[in-house]
Design a protein around this motif. Sequence first.
Motif, mmCIF file in Angstrom:
data_model
loop_
_atom_site.group_PDB
_atom_site.id
_atom_site.type_symbol
_atom_site.label_atom_id
_atom_site.label_comp_id
_atom_site.label_asym_id
_atom_site.label_seq_id
_atom_site.Cartn_x
_atom_site.Cartn_y
_atom_site.Cartn_z
ATOM 1 N N THR A 161 0.820 -1.121 0.126
ATOM 2 C CA THR A 161 -0.082 -0.137 0.081
ATOM 3 C C THR A 161 0.775 1.412 0.061
ATOM 4 O OG1 THR A 161 -0.059 0.111 2.371
ATOM 5 C CG2 THR A 161 -1.993 -0.991 1.319
ATOM 6 N N TYR A 162 0.253 2.449 -0.332
ATOM 7 C CA TYR A 162 0.747 3.716 -0.363
ATOM 8 C C TYR A 162 -0.457 4.423 0.416
ATOM 9 C CZ TYR A 162 2.131 8.061 -2.060
ATOM 10 O OH TYR A 162 2.815 9.812 -2.033
ATOM 11 N N LYS A 163 0.011 5.056 1.406
ATOM 12 C CA LYS A 163 -0.935 5.906 2.339
ATOM 13 C C LYS A 163 -2.394 5.205 2.251
ATOM 14 C CE LYS A 163 1.329 10.307 1.450
ATOM 15 N NZ LYS A 163 1.346 11.664 0.809
ATOM 16 N N GLY A 164 -2.082 3.766 2.646
ATOM 17 C CA GLY A 164 -3.182 3.050 2.967
ATOM 18 C C GLY A 164 -3.963 2.509 1.722
ATOM 19 N N LYS A 165 -3.564 2.837 0.373
ATOM 20 C CA LYS A 165 -4.216 2.479 -0.845
ATOM 21 C C LYS A 165 -3.473 1.525 -1.374
ATOM 22 C CE LYS A 165 -7.043 4.371 -4.344
ATOM 23 N NZ LYS A 165 -7.768 5.490 -5.028
ATOM 24 N N MET A 166 -4.089 0.530 -1.892
ATOM 25 C CA MET A 166 -3.344 -0.789 -2.439
ATOM 26 C C MET A 166 -2.700 -0.355 -3.924
ATOM 27 S SD MET A 166 -3.905 -3.808 -1.111
ATOM 28 C CE MET A 166 -4.836 -4.604 0.195
ATOM 29 N N LEU A 167 -1.681 -0.492 -3.695
ATOM 30 C CA LEU A 167 -0.901 -0.593 -5.268
ATOM 31 C C LEU A 167 -1.593 -1.233 -6.358
ATOM 32 C CD1 LEU A 167 2.835 -0.921 -4.343
ATOM 33 C CD2 LEU A 167 1.269 1.074 -4.081
ATOM 34 N N GLY A 168 -1.760 -0.543 -7.336
ATOM 35 C CA GLY A 168 -2.451 -0.849 -8.924
ATOM 36 C C GLY A 168 -3.789 -0.511 -8.748
ATOM 37 N N THR A 169 -4.177 0.367 -7.624
ATOM 38 C CA THR A 169 -5.454 1.048 -7.730
ATOM 39 C C THR A 169 -5.429 2.465 -7.547
ATOM 40 O OG1 THR A 169 -5.965 1.195 -5.385
ATOM 41 C CG2 THR A 169 -6.273 -1.139 -6.162
ATOM 42 N N ILE A 170 -4.304 2.992 -7.791
ATOM 43 C CA ILE A 170 -4.066 4.560 -7.569
ATOM 44 C C ILE A 170 -4.175 5.250 -8.976
ATOM 45 C CG2 ILE A 170 -2.363 6.244 -6.816
ATOM 46 C CD1 ILE A 170 -1.463 4.245 -4.797
ATOM 47 N N GLY A 171 -3.581 4.444 -9.878
ATOM 48 C CA GLY A 171 -3.331 5.294 -11.308
ATOM 49 C C GLY A 171 -4.800 4.807 -12.122
ATOM 50 N N ASP A 172 -4.741 5.032 -13.355
ATOM 51 C CA ASP A 172 -5.823 4.676 -14.226
ATOM 52 C C ASP A 172 -6.102 3.084 -14.145
ATOM 53 O OD1 ASP A 172 -6.869 7.313 -15.389
ATOM 54 O OD2 ASP A 172 -4.863 7.347 -15.655
ATOM 55 N N PHE A 173 -4.976 2.477 -14.324
ATOM 56 C CA PHE A 173 -4.809 0.934 -14.600
ATOM 57 C C PHE A 173 -3.655 0.318 -13.753
ATOM 58 C CE2 PHE A 173 -6.136 2.955 -18.711
ATOM 59 C CZ PHE A 173 -7.588 2.059 -18.790
ATOM 60 N N GLY A 174 -3.852 -0.631 -13.179
ATOM 61 C CA GLY A 174 -2.508 -1.449 -12.432
ATOM 62 C C GLY A 174 -2.546 -2.648 -12.907
ATOM 63 N N CYS A 175 -1.522 -3.286 -13.074
ATOM 64 C CA CYS A 175 -0.958 -4.648 -13.602
ATOM 65 C C CYS A 175 -0.287 -5.493 -12.607
ATOM 66 C CB CYS A 175 0.073 -4.327 -14.719
ATOM 67 S SG CYS A 175 -0.986 -3.136 -15.962
ATOM 68 N N TYR A 176 -0.931 -6.540 -12.368
ATOM 69 C CA TYR A 176 -0.166 -7.558 -11.075
ATOM 70 C C TYR A 176 0.400 -8.886 -11.874
ATOM 71 C CZ TYR A 176 -2.634 -5.614 -7.241
ATOM 72 O OH TYR A 176 -2.997 -4.609 -6.177
ATOM 73 N N SER A 177 1.323 -9.441 -11.271
ATOM 74 C CA SER A 177 2.032 -10.602 -12.011
ATOM 75 C C SER A 177 1.593 -11.612 -11.009
ATOM 76 C CB SER A 177 3.422 -10.455 -12.213
ATOM 77 O OG SER A 177 3.966 -11.835 -12.669
ATOM 78 N N PHE A 178 1.475 -12.947 -11.643
ATOM 79 C CA PHE A 178 1.298 -14.282 -10.719
ATOM 80 C C PHE A 178 2.266 -15.322 -11.521
ATOM 81 C CE2 PHE A 178 -3.078 -12.222 -10.097
ATOM 82 C CZ PHE A 178 -3.013 -11.800 -8.783
ATOM 83 N N HIS A 179 3.393 -14.659 -11.797
ATOM 84 C CA HIS A 179 4.531 -15.628 -12.358
ATOM 85 C C HIS A 179 4.905 -16.371 -11.141
ATOM 86 C CE1 HIS A 179 8.658 -16.548 -13.616
ATOM 87 N NE2 HIS A 179 8.095 -16.639 -14.622
ATOM 88 N N GLU A 180 5.629 -17.558 -11.573
ATOM 89 C CA GLU A 180 6.113 -18.351 -10.239
ATOM 90 C C GLU A 180 7.101 -17.827 -9.388
ATOM 91 O OE1 GLU A 180 10.020 -20.856 -11.438
ATOM 92 O OE2 GLU A 180 8.227 -22.003 -11.910
ATOM 93 N N THR A 181 7.649 -16.664 -9.855
ATOM 94 C CA THR A 181 8.442 -15.809 -8.736
ATOM 95 C C THR A 181 7.621 -14.983 -7.916
ATOM 96 O OG1 THR A 181 8.883 -14.280 -10.596
ATOM 97 C CG2 THR A 181 10.537 -16.008 -10.259
ATOM 98 N N LYS A 182 6.554 -14.675 -8.003
ATOM 99 C CA LYS A 182 5.801 -13.810 -7.287
ATOM 100 C C LYS A 182 5.093 -14.410 -5.937
ATOM 101 C CE LYS A 182 6.798 -10.616 -10.398
ATOM 102 N NZ LYS A 182 7.617 -11.331 -11.471
ATOM 103 N N ASN A 183 4.607 -13.526 -5.145
ATOM 104 C CA ASN A 183 4.130 -13.914 -3.861
ATOM 105 C C ASN A 183 2.942 -15.008 -3.975
ATOM 106 O OD1 ASN A 183 5.872 -11.546 -3.139
ATOM 107 N ND2 ASN A 183 4.427 -10.858 -1.650
ATOM 108 N N TYR A 184 2.345 -14.628 -5.047
ATOM 109 C CA TYR A 184 0.952 -15.763 -5.312
ATOM 110 C C TYR A 184 1.243 -16.158 -6.819
ATOM 111 C CZ TYR A 184 -0.269 -12.987 -1.049
ATOM 112 O OH TYR A 184 -0.064 -12.359 0.001
ATOM 113 N N SER A 185 1.274 -17.520 -7.032
ATOM 114 C CA SER A 185 1.570 -17.970 -8.533
ATOM 115 C C SER A 185 0.336 -18.536 -9.188
ATOM 116 C CB SER A 185 2.736 -18.503 -8.453
ATOM 117 O OG SER A 185 3.050 -18.950 -9.697
ATOM 118 N N MET A 186 0.330 -18.565 -10.455
ATOM 119 C CA MET A 186 -0.335 -19.430 -11.235
ATOM 120 C C MET A 186 0.678 -19.976 -12.265
ATOM 121 S SD MET A 186 -2.798 -16.629 -12.732
ATOM 122 C CE MET A 186 -3.774 -17.575 -13.978
ATOM 123 N N GLY A 187 2.010 -20.001 -12.001
ATOM 124 C CA GLY A 187 2.760 -20.415 -13.172
ATOM 125 C C GLY A 187 3.235 -19.177 -13.995
#
Length: 377
Positions: A161-187
């Motif tokens: 978070t930034y000042k209590g707001k989730m990253l990816g929700t501050i700008g117009d669009f946010g992009c997450y990764s679920f690659h196997e190296t990330k905290n949560y993964s789907m491969g």
Amino acid sequence: MIDFNVPPYVGTEMKYVEEAVAKNHKICGDGPFTHQCNDWLEKRTGTVKALLTTSCTHATELAALLADIKEGDEVIMPSYTFVSTADAFVLRGAIPVFVDIRPDTMNIDEEKIEAAITDRTKAIVPVHYAGVSCEMDKIMELAERYHLFVIEDAAQGILSTYKGKMLGTIGDFGCYSFHETKNYSMGEGGALLIQNAKYVERAEIIREKGTDRAKFFRGQIDKYTWVDAGSSYLPGDINAAYLMAQLDQADMILDDRMRSWNLYEELLRPLSDQGKIELPFIPDECRHNAHMFYIKAKDLQERTELIAYLRKHEIQSVFHYIPLHSAPAGKRFGRFHGEDIYTTRESERLLRLPMFYGLKEEQVRYITEHIIDFYKQ
């Protein structure tokens, strides 16, 4: 050998996958587990809409399409990032304009952005390195003043978070990764977060090969057809099932990673106090997600020697990005605005230590003991 990364696995993944196959009889895109993941992301982050994608790269491409990025447009971003940050816009014919980073967080220097803005600038792409937020108030203020899109590369930033707001929700669009190296993964996988409802319908259409199929499945229309240019950004529901098992245990995974991160920080703090290494800096307004633990050596030579020393003791440590502006494609497709004061220098010092769900306390202690021993020599 202590691996640098072990993909997260909580134990219920195969149960969920079996349910997708044997009970739901739905393994292609936008099945029940995909919808569960989308719902979870929306509820947990507060975003207007979340859409699971085949990768964070594709989430960023989708954002570029929604922002109507065209040939000749300029997009401001750090050079210290993964190639996908730039590729998504280069594919649209846009020009990545790289600016220097801050040496404390390794994030884009918000004070260098305005000077890089021209009448061709269309968007700013802040990259939240290691799950630590960029200075988003300044970036959003610039975007509003110059009428620019903000597309957050939050590949590493889920639940930060930034000042209590989730990253990816501050700008117009946010992009997450679920690659196997990330905290949560789907491969392989990702998600696009949309903050303005006016983009949702077109996002669904582009993501579903340019068709209004999503409306058909909601019963809003009696048949679907091709209505716009699009592609297929839908992950299979097997992948979504695998991810959903981890999202159901998201806080457990986060707490486990934070324990390892805090222990690294505690055990390596004396070396930092002695001026031998630098540790990650977390601004007061930021809450991070323990995505990464890195240290900074004195220079490239010392880092190279430390990597070799740790490898000799069965510890896998790695450096990170080669700055994009120094890469062949970076020189061809983009340009660096201003002076590269910190990007190259800091990238050559940074060393990432093993960090994954299930990393044991004794492993962290073993790793830090050998780092301390290295600096005693």
